[in-house]
Each structure stands twice: as C-alpha cells, then as structure tokens.
Enzyme design. Structure first.
Site, PDB file in Angstrom:
ATOM      1  N   GLU A  96      36.972 -10.115  45.740  1.00 31.74           N
ATOM      2  CA  GLU A  96      38.306 -10.139  46.335  1.00 31.74           C
ATOM      3  C   GLU A  96      38.545 -11.322  47.269  1.00 31.74           C
ATOM      4  OE1 GLU A  96      39.306  -6.367  48.103  1.00 31.74           O
ATOM      5  OE2 GLU A  96      39.065  -5.293  46.222  1.00 31.74           O
ATOM      6  N   GLU A 127      35.879  -2.026  40.820  1.00 38.17           N
ATOM      7  CA  GLU A 127      36.187  -1.047  41.868  1.00 38.17           C
ATOM      8  C   GLU A 127      37.457  -0.297  41.496  1.00 38.17           C
ATOM      9  OE1 GLU A 127      36.550  -2.463  45.905  1.00 38.17           O
ATOM     10  OE2 GLU A 127      34.780  -3.734  45.695  1.00 38.17           O
TER      11      GLU A 127
HETATM   12  S1  NCW Z   1      39.829  -3.042  52.226  1.00 34.49           S
HETATM   13  C1  NCW Z   1      39.854  -3.210  50.625  1.00 34.49           C
HETATM   14  N1  NCW Z   1      38.938  -2.585  49.860  1.00 34.49           N
HETATM   15  C2  NCW Z   1      38.222  -1.441  50.198  1.00 34.49           C
HETATM   16  C3  NCW Z   1      36.851  -1.898  50.654  1.00 34.49           C
HETATM   17  O1  NCW Z   1      36.028  -0.841  51.008  1.00 34.49           O
HETATM   18  C4  NCW Z   1      36.122  -2.731  49.622  1.00 34.49           C
HETATM   19  O2  NCW Z   1      35.044  -3.382  50.208  1.00 34.49           O
HETATM   20  C5  NCW Z   1      37.073  -3.737  49.041  1.00 34.49           C
HETATM   21  O3  NCW Z   1      36.472  -4.392  47.950  1.00 34.49           O
HETATM   22  C6  NCW Z   1      38.194  -0.743  48.915  1.00 34.49           C
HETATM   23  O4  NCW Z   1      38.204  -1.851  48.002  1.00 34.49           O
HETATM   24  C7  NCW Z   1      38.393  -3.066  48.682  1.00 34.49           C
HETATM   25  N2  NCW Z   1      40.746  -3.917  50.014  1.00 34.49           N
HETATM   26  C8  NCW Z   1      41.744  -4.635  50.600  1.00 34.49           C
HETATM   27  C9  NCW Z   1      42.768  -3.795  51.192  1.00 34.49           C
HETATM   28  C10 NCW Z   1      43.963  -4.574  51.493  1.00 34.49           C
HETATM   29  C11 NCW Z   1      44.560  -4.121  52.759  1.00 34.49           C
HETATM   30  C12 NCW Z   1      45.804  -4.863  52.970  1.00 34.49           C
HETATM   31  C13 NCW Z   1      46.323  -4.643  54.330  1.00 34.49           C
HETATM   32  C14 NCW Z   1      47.646  -5.286  54.426  1.00 34.49           C
HETATM   33  C15 NCW Z   1      48.352  -4.962  55.686  1.00 34.49           C
END
Ligand code: NCW
Length: 459
Positions: A179, A367
């Site tokens: 990501e 994921e």
């Molecule tokens: S935080 C996020 N995640 C979670 C995390 O546990 C994992 O490590 C990541 O690969 C679950 O999957 C991904 N993703 C990004 C979230 C975006 C939040 C956007 C906030 C905008 C205000």
C-alpha cells in the site's frame, strides 16, 4: 472479457461455490503490527517507534513495543495456522531488524528470526509469502528525508537483495511494497501515519520514490534469482455521479500507482492536476522503465469502495491533495468498526476492472477483512459481522473469477488482532482474538468458518 461456460460450470458443484484448483488460501500480517520485541536482538528504531511515541498521534499512546509478541510466540501462531488448514501466510520483514540503520551493516540476529519463521512455516506445510515493506522505515533513513529522498529507493533495493539472499532458497513469492498510497499520502501528505508530515508536495515525491524503490527492488530480486515478484496496492472503486470527482479520486487512489507499474507512465490527468503542488522534477529519465519492469503478480488489498460527490465549499481531504469541492464517504451501507462501508460488489468490480484495464497480470487478494468490536464469551468469539463480511467478499471474488478475472488466491487480513496503526489496539481485524494482557489467542467463529472454506476450497 470472455467467460468460458466450462469454467463457470467447474466452479459450481451442487450448490457449492468452488474456487479453481490450486487457489491459494491464507492469512496476512505485518511486522510492526504483531512482532513486538522492538528493542530485541539488535533491531533499530523505525518511523513507527518514533511516531507512536509522539503525543496525540496514536490512540491512547499505544505502541508496537510488545504487540502480539509474535517475535517470541511465532511457533504458536504457525501452529494455529496449521490447525486452521491455511496454505499460505503473508508476513512482512522489518527492515530495521535486518539493517538497523536502513543501509550498511546487516544484523544477523534479525535475519535469523525470519529464517526460523520460514522454517517453522515450511515444517507446518504453509507457503511463506514475503512483503518487504509494510511501513516500518528505519528511522535513520527518515532523518535523511525518508521516501522524499531518492536515495531511500536505492537502499530499499539493497535491503531486498539481503533478504532474498538469505530466504530466497525457501521463499518463492516476494512483494515489494504494501500500500504505497498509505505510505505517501497518509505518511507525508496528511500526517495521519508515520512519519507524520503534511505537505501535498511531499506526498507526490514519496509516491515516486516508493515506486522507484519498487522497480529497483524488482531488479535486485531478479538478479538474486527470484521468479515470483509483485507489489501490493490498496485499490478501491470510486463511486459517484460526478464524473470529474470520481476521476480525480480514482487517479489519486488507483491509477497513480497502477499506470506507472503496469503501463510505464503516470496518468496525464493526475500529473496535470498535481502541478499546483509539484513540478514532478523528481521523475528522471529511465525511472518509468525501472518502475514498469514486468511483475508476476499484483497484490490487491480491498476493503471498501470510495463514494464521492461534488459539494461546493468542501475543503480538500488532505489524503487526496487537490480534492476541494468533493465530499467523501457517503455510502449508504452497514459499517465496520473502522466506519468503513460493507460493499462486497466493489471487489467484483475492482477485479474485473483490473482484468480489463491491466490485462495479463495474475491477481491475488493480499488483504481483505474487517474490524469489529469483538468480545470473548466463555472462550468463544461470535464475530458474526466479520464472518458475514468475509462470506460476502469471497462470493464477490468468486463472481469475478466467473467473469474472467485471473485471481489466484485470497489472504484474509488479519490472522491476529494487532496494532492497527493510528487506531492502536482498539480496532480488531483478526480472525484470531488476542488478549493483550495474557497474549492468549482464541480463534473466532470467523476463523473456524474460514477453515472449512479453505478445506473444501469453496463456500
Ligand atoms: S490502515 C489500513 N489497513 C489496515 C492495516 O491493518 C493494514 O496494515 C493495511 O495494509 C488494514 O489494511 C490496511 N489501510 C489504510 C486505511 C486508510 C485510512 C484512510 C484514512 C483517511 C482519513
């Protein structure tokens, strides 16, 4: 898109939705979120050690110091996966465990840990899938500019070669970044994640250097003999009636990563719109050739679509620089504990779109999962919300396969409840519950259900 009648027949068997033979079922985690042992055996500090100690950045001052103590309890965690019948496990390597300063001397005890983990997995009949970067940049590199500094990309490729040199004889599948959108736009453009910087221009520079790091790492991995190499992106269909708004957000979420990697170019509309923040002078001759070196698989992290609408006077959402006049998050759907809407159809749409717009690259869901406020009752966790989320998304993935998507596997996020970044430990994504006081693991109902899905290769 062609849909073969034979294929769709094969996938249905007396009412059971069957997945293709050889479909890879597993679970995913990330180093900083589960390992703990933050100061053990020569590990250097990462940007998440620093950020989590910065007051106000992470819920209730939580840190990854102990997390799930997976560093010491990995045999138990591998045994849980074996008992569930999982075929694959995606974990990330902590760069500062291998190279405490991100470049220069290698820490042999860090390498030893992943060596032990890989052997434990193979002994349990579980295929390891490595992620090289799941957000824990060595702090020393951040002090030099982190991903806004071009040098970081070269250091990343060196680190990739070190990791592959030790584990490549037993690990076949390697992904470079997890990501990069989050690293760039949560980390450098909005300050929500480490390192906590909030400048749109830095977000674009970080994006490019992350992608360059990916391309250089692909080269380094190939030179070291790797045959299955990819990248994991967090992708989301963008829904809404306003074409300009959906295109802008789609560009910043999806195409800004997909196009360079899979087509060798940045999307022209994104480049134009970002000119008010950056002149893109960090893109040098040859970079896009490096970034677009062929890959063997694309990892897709899917949680929910993004719904947008034009709304006069709306300030820009800092994670999407230049998005003023656009309102976000309007879906009328049930929400998980993250406030994320449950819309499985988005996964079908996304996989079919990838097959159509970027044909030829096998896909794997690296994921997918959901946070809910779970409680342990008499040693059990009845997580009906998560179970239904997973069921819906597996049906959606199956529909995409029937529609012609070349989807090779599914890895649930996450094996364990863990440190959910800025949310700390209060958001639980695991199919296995973790009691952080005792480190007791309890498979939730969703894990027991998933185990059956895996064993019958279908729903
Ligand atoms: S935080 C996020 N995640 C979670 C995390 O546990 C994992 O490590 C990541 O690969 C679950 O999957 C991904 N993703 C990004 C979230 C975006 C939040 C956007 C906030 C905008 C205000």
């Amino acid at each position: 898109m062609t849909m073969s009648a034979e294929k769709s027949y094969d996938l249905r068997d007396s009412g059971v939705l069957r997945f293709p033979e050889g479909f890879v079922w597993g679970a995913a985690t990330a180093a900083y979120q589960i390992e703990g042992a933050a100061r053990d055996d020569g590990r250097g500090p990462s940007i998440w050690d620093t950020f989590s100690r910065t007051p106000g950045k992470v819920y209730s001052g939580h840190t990854g110091d102990v997390a799930c103590d997976h560093y010491h309890r990995y045999p138990e965690d591998v045994a849980i996966m074996r008992d569930l019948g999982l075929a694959a496990y995606r974990f990330s390597i902590s760069w500062p465990r291998l190279q405490p300063d991100g470049s220069g001397p290698v820490n042999p005890r860090g390498l030893d840990f992943y060596d032990r983990l890989v052997d434990e997995l193979l002994g349990a009949g579980i295929t390891p899938i490595v992620t090289l970067y799941h957000w824990d940049l060595p702090q020393t590199l951040e002090d030099l500019g982190g991903w806004t500094n071009r040098e970081t990309a070269a250091h990343f490729a060196d680190y990739a070669a070190i990791a592959h040199g030790r584990l490549g004889d037993r690990v076949e599948t390697w992904t470079t970044l997890n990501e990069p959108w989050c690293s760039a736009f949560l980390g450098y453009a909005s300050g929500i994640h480490a390192p906590g910087l909030a400048e749109p221009a830095l977000g674009f520079a970080a994006t490019h250097h992350l992608l360059l790091g990916h391309g250089l790492a692909v080269q380094a991995l190939r030179a070291s003999g790797a045959t299955k190499v990819g990248i994991t992106l967090n992708l989301a269909p963008v829904l809404g009636d306003d074409v300009a708004a959906t295109e802008l957000v789609d560009g910043l979420q999806n195409r800004i990563f997909l196009d360079p990697v899979l087509r060798g170019e940045y999307p022209a509309d994104v480049v134009e719109r970002a000119r008010r923040f950056t002149d893109w002078s960090f893109v040098r001759d040859g970079d896009l050739e490096t970034i677009s070196r062929p890959i063997d698989l694309l990892g897709v992290n899917y949680y929910h679509p993004q719904t947008v609408a034009a709304r006069t006077g709306e300030p820009a959402n800092p994670v999407y620089p230049g998005s003023e006049g656009i309102a976000f998050g309007l879906a009328d759907a049930p929400k998980t504990a993250m406030g994320w809407p449950v819309q499985p159809f988005g996964l079908t749409d996304l996989l079919l779109r990838l097959s159509r717009d970027y044909p030829g690259t096998p896909l794997i869901i690296t994921e997918n999962g959901a946070a809910y406020d779970d409680v342990v009752e008499d040693g059990e966790v009845h997580d009906v919300g998560r179970l239904s989320y997973l069921d819906g998304h597996l049906r959606a993935a199956h529909a995409a396969i029937e529609g012609g998507a070349d989807l090779r596997g599914y890895l649930v996020w996450s094996l364990l409840d863990n440190f959910e970044w800025a949310e700390g430990y209060r958001k639980r994504f695991g199919v296995v519950h973790v009691d952080y006081g005792t480190q007791r693991r309890t498979p939730k109902d969703s894990a027991l259900w998933y185990s059956k899905v895996v064993r019958r290769n279908g729903l």
